[in-house]
Design a protein around this motif. Structure first.
Motif, short mmCIF file in Angstrom:
data_model
loop_
_atom_site.label_atom_id
_atom_site.label_comp_id
_atom_site.label_asym_id
_atom_site.label_seq_id
_atom_site.Cartn_x
_atom_site.Cartn_y
_atom_site.Cartn_z
N GLN A 283 0.81 -1.22 0.00
CA GLN A 283 0.00 0.00 0.00
C GLN A 283 0.84 1.28 0.00
N ARG B 196 -8.47 0.48 3.01
CA ARG B 196 -9.91 0.69 3.02
C ARG B 196 -10.29 2.02 2.36
N ARG B 197 -9.32 2.92 2.22
CA ARG B 197 -9.60 4.23 1.63
C ARG B 197 -8.68 4.48 0.42
N GLN B 198 -8.31 3.40 -0.23
CA GLN B 198 -7.31 3.50 -1.30
C GLN B 198 -7.76 4.41 -2.43
N GLY C 204 -7.18 8.78 4.63
CA GLY C 204 -6.67 7.51 4.09
C GLY C 204 -5.17 7.49 3.90
N ASP D 288 -4.23 3.79 3.48
CA ASP D 288 -5.08 2.81 4.15
C ASP D 288 -5.82 2.02 3.05
N THR E 101 -1.63 7.61 5.45
CA THR E 101 -1.00 7.40 6.77
C THR E 101 0.48 7.76 6.77
#
Length: 790
Positions: free
Chosen positions: A468, A623-625, A496, A621, A498
């Motif tokens: 990621q 989940r928020r790509q 999203g 993240d 990090t």
């Protein structure tokens, strides 16, 4: 006579559909593999043959003598070599330097911004290479320093037409364009480079244009390509001597110059040790791949041929009386051999036709696998036709000659008396079965061990976390700090994201000075977020902060190479490209793999820089790509409105390091699968014949109380012994091949004994299941019917 042979052959094959089907299918698969290998080999050898200046067109090569005395030959030269050689070597009639390949730039036309592959070349480029212009004059297209020649597809992308001579192109962030002070003018449109061109480009720019910002006057620097055309009467060795005579007058270095025919470049690209492809050649390959593929295809064909021979020999007893009748009626051995060769030829011809259909059907998948664009029409090329004809004759000789010879030697008296004994247990039959299964076991072992290494490559802890992590680049000559600040501000509140870090690599290993030592080390520019973003472990010392620091963070490999016991606080001087000041080691990180696993982890120094480093690393993240990528694209557009936005995932960049291995992984897997299928089909046919010939024996054994297990064991024993011998033969060869291949990786898996044990057990089980199935079928027949079988 021939018509009669064909008629008898057709009748025989109709009567024995199972064996004919096994032979035809096996041969068709083998021939198809060889045809694909021929197409691949022909395609590999067809690169760069369209240039009209061949065979007088060469690339100047450089041999760099190493400290140990060995010389490493590359296809690289420098900016000064081409003009000097042209001026002082009368045998050279034209030259062009070529720099590009991996160089891309943002080209603006109107309101469109696209990232294009650039090539910087001299004015004689079109005189040397046969890239035809569809618009413009090839003699003058590159004569003006502000001119540009674009490909047909590039013209359509920007303007939706090809009549674009006189249109303007901008390169706002390019230092040469800034010094030129005006837009580039399109002076020509060239046809897209053919697929079989080692040189690829979207836009051609004058070499003098590049020199506005990068004019290298060092004879010892080699990084681009220089191509020359020699007089037709010029001897290659004479020209080489002249090149080195000219070089000796300019430098005392250890460089030695040579010539390489352009038609050799694809298979021998001679990239520099660091993989630099700025010489414009990006379609490089290796002849070993083509010959390995051909070897695999031939092995599969030989296995299919062994099936043919074994099944023909094993079924020969059924035709012994036929041979006896023919001999009594006056047929000569030559006539009998001709009959059986005709039968073989008929099957081989049918197999060849089926192989062409299989090849045409498999071509799209093969192209994707091999990275080719071979058309179906290539199958009909005369060269392929001649190869297929030669292959057909070879297969007929391979599969038909020996069985026909054996059958023709049958004794008529023994044939009628029933005393002929010929089964798969004879010495030639044993050898063929062992050879066939040895190849299958070899492919199985190589496949398992190959997969094991690739799994190791994919699962090994790299010392950081590439998952990621998105990588993009700030291209061009820009104010990096200003752009970085915009990106930081725009992305600061994106939930999203990090981690966000800026920096870049110097490229290759350059000298770090430590006391009286000089240590080659990779130089990487980073900031305070780099280590946490990539999950790199800091072993001792401290990370960078927001404040400027002249400190250095090094890896364990550097500490070891420098022989430092207490590295923190040690003064060092990094590459002068960045600065000449003394820096101090402030931190040590755990070793991580900056390159592929083929290379040992090299010493690395990580520094801060106010002006260098256009790379961007962003941790997202999962989940928020999508939202994170959209936010990055928007921020990039705001910071760099006239730049094409592109990105990659770090995992994907790592995977590209092993693209060739991934292709071979699939090829070897298919080879193993096909070899096992061919072996099993042949073994099934042999077992079917063997049980059919011993039906009475099976019936008697059942009447006397023998169970199915004992009968299966009796019939399987000999076949399993041969398979075991094949395994013992193939295992050492597979170990040698994989061991040598693994030496190309600095980090690799071990070759465990359990892999050989498991593969051997699997092979024996497959053989037992194949033979057992046929025996069980025979055992299931009523014993009375077995006794009446004859």
């Amino acid at each position: 006579m021939l018509a009669n042979y064909v008629k008898i052959a057709v009748r025989h094959h109709r009567k024995n559909k199972l064996y004919a089907g096994i032979n035809i299918l096996g041969l068709a698969i083998g021939i198809s593999c060889v045809l694909l290998a021929f197409l691949y080999l022909k395609d590999e050898n067809s690169f760069d043959r369209f240039h009209q200046q061949n065979p007088h067109l060469y690339r100047v090569t450089t041999a760099i003598t190493q400290p140990g005395g060995s010389a490493q030959r590359t296809g690289s030269t420098g900016q000064l070599h081409g003009p000097a050689f042209k001026a002082q070597v009368p045998e050279i009639t034209a030259y062009s330097r070529v720099m590009g390949g991996d160089i891309y730039g943002d080209i603006i036309a109107g309101n469109k911004v696209l990232k294009q592959q650039l090539l910087f070349v001299d004015a004689d480029f079109f005189r040397i290479f046969s890239f035809p212009l569809i618009k413009g004059d090839s003699a003058t297209a590159l004569s003006d320093i502000g001119s540009a020649v674009i490909t047909e597809s590039t013209a359509l992308k920007y303007f939706n037409r090809t009549n674009v001579v006189g249109e303007l192109l901008r390169m706002d962030a390019d230092p040469s364009a800034r010094r030129l002070g005006k837009p580039l003018v399109i002076s020509g449109v060239v046809k897209d480079p053919p697929l079989h061109s080692s040189i690829r480009f979207d836009v051609l720019l004058p070499f003098r244009f590049m020199q506005l910002s990068f004019n290298d006057t060092d004879w010892n620097n080699v990084y681009l390509s220089t191509f020359v055309v020699t007089r037709p009467d010029a001897a290659m060795n004479t020209v080489i001597q002249q090149l080195n005579r000219v070089a000796a007058a300019h430098t005392n270095s250890t460089l030695t110059f040579g010539l390489q025919p352009v038609t050799d470049i694809h298979l021998h690209p001679l990239y520099s040790p660091d993989g630099n492809r700025e010489g414009g050649v990006i379609n490089g390959s290796n002849p070993v791949f083509a010959w390995i593929f051909m070897g695999i295809a031939v092995f599969i064909l030989v296995m299919a041929g062994i099936n043919f021979i074994n099944i023909t020999l094993a079924g020969s007893l059924k035709r012994s009386k036929e041979v006896g009748v023919r001999k009594i009626n006056g047929s000569s051995s030559t006539q009998i051999i001709s009959q059986f060769l005709t039968e073989s030829a008929l099957l081989c011809a049918i197999a060849l036709l089926l192989a062409f259909l299989l090849t045409a059907s498999a071509l799209p998948v093969f192209n994707e696998l091999a990275g080719k664009a071979i058309s179906i029409g290539a199958i009909l090329h005369p060269v392929i036709g001649l190869a297929a004809a030669g292959l057909l004759l070879f297969i007929i000789a391979l599969t038909g000659a020996y069985p026909a010879y054996v059958l023709a030697r049958f004794s008529a008296i023994k044939a009628f008396s029933g005393s002929l004994q010929l089964t798969g247990r004879n010495i030639p039959g044993r050898i063929l079965i062992v050879t066939q299964f040895s190849l299958a076991v070899f492919f199985l072992l190589v496949t398992v061990l190959f997969y094991r290494q690739m799994d190791y490559v994919q699962s090994k802890d790299l010392g950081y976390h590439p998952e990621q992590v998105v990588v993009t680049h700030i291209s061009g000559d820009r104010d990096l700090k200003q752009i970085q600040d915009i990106l930081k501000n725009e992305l600061a509140n994106e939930p999203g994201i990090t981690g966000l870090s800026f920096g870049g690599d110097r490229g290759g290993a350059t000298a770090v000075h430590l006391h009286d030592k000089e240590i080659p080390a990779i130089h990487r520019v980073i900031d305070k977020n780099y280590l946490p973003t990539l999950g790199i472990t800091l072993l001792e010392g401290q990370n960078f902060t927001d404040n400027w620091s002249n400190g250095v963070i090094v890896n364990e490999a550097f500490v070891k190479a420098a022989g430092l016991q207490n590295p923190i606080g040690t003064p060092i001087r990094t590459d002068e490209y960045f600065d000449k000041e003394i820096r101090t080691i402030t931190g040590v990180v755990k070793d991580f793999h900056a390159g592929s696993l083929r290379e040992r982890i090299a010493p690395m120094v990580m520094i801060m820089s106010r002006w260098y480093g256009g790379d961007v690393w962003m941790k997202v993240d999962p989940r928020r790509q999508q939202a994170s990528l959209a936010a990055l694209a928007a921020a990039y557009k705001k910071a760099l409105p006239e730049t094409a936005f592109t990105y990659s995932f770090l995992n994907d960049l790592n995977a590209r390091e092993y693209a060739q291995e991934q292709r071979w992984k699939v090829i070897i897997r298919w080879a193993a699968l096909l070899s096992v299928l061919i072996c099993c089909s042949g073994l099934s046919g042999l077992a079917h014949i063997a049980t059919h010939q011993r039906m009475k024996e099976i019936g008697i054994r059942k009447i006397l109380g023998a169970g199915m297990t004992s009968i299966v064991a009796l019939f399987s024993k000999e076949f399993l012994q041969l398979v075991a011998i094949a395994f013992i033969t193939a295992a050492p060869l597979a170990w040698i091949v994989i061991h040598r291949w693994l030496q190309g990786f600095a980090y690799h898996t071990g070759i465990s004994a359990w892999i050989f044990i498991a593969t051997g057990s699997f092979t024996l089980l497959i053989a037992l299941a194949t033979v057992g199935f046929q025996v069980i079928r025979a055992v299931g027949v009523n014993p009375l019917k077995n006794l009446n079988a004859g």
